[in-house]
Structure formats: C-alpha cells, structure tokens
Design an enzyme around this catalytic site. Structure first.
Site, mmCIF file in Angstrom:
data_model
loop_
_atom_site.group_PDB
_atom_site.id
_atom_site.type_symbol
_atom_site.label_atom_id
_atom_site.label_comp_id
_atom_site.label_asym_id
_atom_site.label_seq_id
_atom_site.Cartn_x
_atom_site.Cartn_y
_atom_site.Cartn_z
ATOM 1 N N HIS A 1 32.369 -86.152 -47.281
ATOM 2 C CA HIS A 1 31.579 -85.109 -46.620
ATOM 3 C C HIS A 1 32.437 -83.882 -46.297
ATOM 4 C CE1 HIS A 1 27.710 -84.540 -44.040
ATOM 5 N NE2 HIS A 1 28.139 -83.384 -44.532
ATOM 6 N N GLU B 1 26.507 -92.809 -43.007
ATOM 7 C CA GLU B 1 27.809 -92.243 -42.637
ATOM 8 C C GLU B 1 28.049 -92.511 -41.153
ATOM 9 O OE1 GLU B 1 28.649 -88.186 -43.651
ATOM 10 O OE2 GLU B 1 27.473 -88.300 -45.496
ATOM 11 N N ARG C 1 22.572 -84.147 -48.564
ATOM 12 C CA ARG C 1 22.372 -85.093 -47.467
ATOM 13 C C ARG C 1 22.320 -86.506 -48.030
ATOM 14 N NH1 ARG C 1 23.907 -81.661 -45.082
ATOM 15 N NH2 ARG C 1 23.044 -80.432 -43.354
#
Length: 315
Positions: free
Chosen positions: A289, A271, A242
């Site tokens: 990601h 993000e 994360r």
C-alpha cells in the site's frame, strides 16, 4: 487550536500549521486509545492517512472535533457522510498523489511484462548457481509499447496513468460512467494530446480488448469470475485502488489457470494482514500500500492539507 496528525504529516505542512497558530501533535495514538486521547487533549482537528479509522464511535464520542482531514484520496476509513451530518468538516487531498500512484502503475506494468518481481527474488537465491537456467526462464518478456491498457476510472489518477501510457506508445481504452469523452495532454516528443476512447455503458469492450487492466475507483467489487471470463487470455491486472476491487479468490483461480498471466497488487482485503495465499503466489507482484508513498507526494499532501485546514478553520 490542536491538530492530532495521527498518521504523520510532512514537515512543511506541520510548519505551515504552526506558523498559523496551530499546535500539531504527531504522536501516534493507538486506535483503541484514540477517543480518550482526543477528549483529554480537546483535539479540534484530526488528520489521518489510511491506517487510522474514524468511525461513528469516534465521531459520536469526541465532541471537540471540528475537522477530519484525510491525507490522500479515498476516505473508506472515515465515516465521512456521518461526520458531515454531525457538523464536522471532512477534507481530503485528491490531487496531491495522482502522479505517484500513476508511476507505480507504470512500474508494475514493467515488473509484470519483464517478470522483474520474480526474477529479482530468484537471482538473490540461486543466481550464482543457476544463472543460465534463470536467463532462459525470463527470456520471454513482452514490450508494453503497442499494447492496450484498459483504465477503469478516469479521474485524476486514471488520467495521469493515461498520460504516461500514451508516452510509452500504448493504446488506451477507458471506462468511467461519469465521463463520456476525454482528451489528455501529453508532453512527450511530438505528442501533444491523445483522445481516449471512453466506454460508458459497461466494461465489456475494455475487458475484451485490454492487455493490461488497471483500476482507479474509490471501492466496490468490480472484478470477479464473470469479468475475468471476458478478458483476453494472458491479461495482466493491476489494483492500486482499494482492497477487494478485484476478488482475491477469483484472481488466484485465474492465475493458476493461466487466464491471467500476472497481477500487481498494492492493496488487499483485510489490510494489514493480507491473505497468505495472495502473498505467496508466484505470479503476483506485491507492494504494501505505497501508491502515494513518495517524498514528493507526501510533501504535496502536507501542503494541501495544511492549506485546507487553515482556510476552513477560519470559517
């Protein structure tokens, strides 16, 4: 029985739902239009990946919702406990993407140890004119075999990383406050199982002894100035968990000083607009990601999520 798969779903999962009588809508609805769209269509089931956020405003405003499904592991984009308090079932697929995420960790280790991420960029730009210069620049790679990998978080993904690392001949040390010991089955050559040294009290031993540190936790702020100071000089850090688990400002300082040799990041603070200093840093291997973004993982996620929806909707 309407399902809004707002971040998409594998075709097999869609087919399974349709055969069970669900209407599956895969049209992407913008975040700001989500409440109106759910209410107008009387959507009962909303499935998301990491892009769509399901916060209290949606939960309070969309009274038709019965199930929220997350295709993947982490649910930091869903106010899950609040949804459950409102009687909405919240589901996720924790096992489906473990192998894909673990493979990206291993790929990132090789990318850093042999400087592949930078070599590839430089070869494209000056390989034809400065081949010998680049050959010398990247002549000091290191092998991962015999090195120590520190795994923070020994859940499904952490164990998958350990299994692959053991097959590469790495030493493994782990930290997980909920697991006291672990024995990982490995089907490589003559290796049948590997005992993992698990440090439960704190991460200090792991930080001090690891050549690579990889993080597999659901969130939080784990690595900052204090933790980096305890690490080996020349350590490599990997974050495919994360954004924010590694403090990005601390990471840049450590990379610039040489304390951290390389970093590999698949997740970022803010993000989908990461810090430009992170994106432009020459010692960071970057991916957008994509930890679970393999065809195999997406198929498993679709199947698992469809089965969960079908089984739970009946109840």
């Amino acid at each position: 029985m309407k399902v809004l798969a707002n971040d998409g779903m594998d075709a097999i999962g869609i087919e399974m739902l349709q055969k069970s009588g669900f209407e599956v809508i895969t049209e992407k609805v913008a975040q700001e239009n989500l409440i109106d769209s759910i209410n107008e269509r009387k959507i009962e089931i909303l499935t998301v990946r990491s892009a769509t956020k399901v916060r209290k405003d949606i939960i309070d405003s969309c009274t038709s919702l019965k199930i929220i499904g997350r295709g993947g592991v982490g649910m930091d984009n869903i106010d899950a406990e609040y949804a459950r308090s409102k009687g909405i079932l919240v589901l996720n697929t924790p096992a489906a993407s473990s192998n894909s995420v673990a493979e990206l960790v291993i790929g990132s280790m090789f990318s850093m140890s042999r400087m592949l991420y930078d070599s590839n960029k430089q070869m494209h730009s000056i390989g034809a004119t400065q081949f010998d210069v680049l050959k010398k620049k990247y002549a000091k790679g290191t092998e991962v075999s015999g090195k120590t990998i520190g795994i923070v978080g020994l859940g499904r993904i952490g164990q998958a990383v350990a299994r692959m690392a053991a097959g590469l001949g790495m030493n493994i040390i782990a930290h997980d406050p909920f697991i006291k010991e672990a024995n990982i089955e490995v089907n490589v050559a003559n290796i049948t199982n590997v005992n993992i040294k698990v440090v439960t009290t704190n991460m200090d031993e792991l930080l001090k002894n690891s050549d690579f540190v990889t993080l597999h936790v659901p969130g939080g702020k784990l690595i900052g100035d204090e933790e980096i100071a305890k690490m080996k000089k020349g350590v490599c850090l990997i974050n495919i968990a994360r954004g924010g688990v590694i403090n990005e400002d601390s990471l840049i300082v450590a990379l610039n000083s040489g304390k951290v040799a390389h970093a590999a990041l698949d997740v970022f603070v803010n993000e989908p607009t990461p810090n430009l200093d992170i994106l432009s840093h020459p010692k960071i291997s970057l991916t957008p990601h994509i930890g679970a973004a393999t065809e195999e993982a997406q198929e498993r996620i679709g199947i698992e999520l469809a089965n969960l929806i079908i089984d739970n909707y009946k109840n």
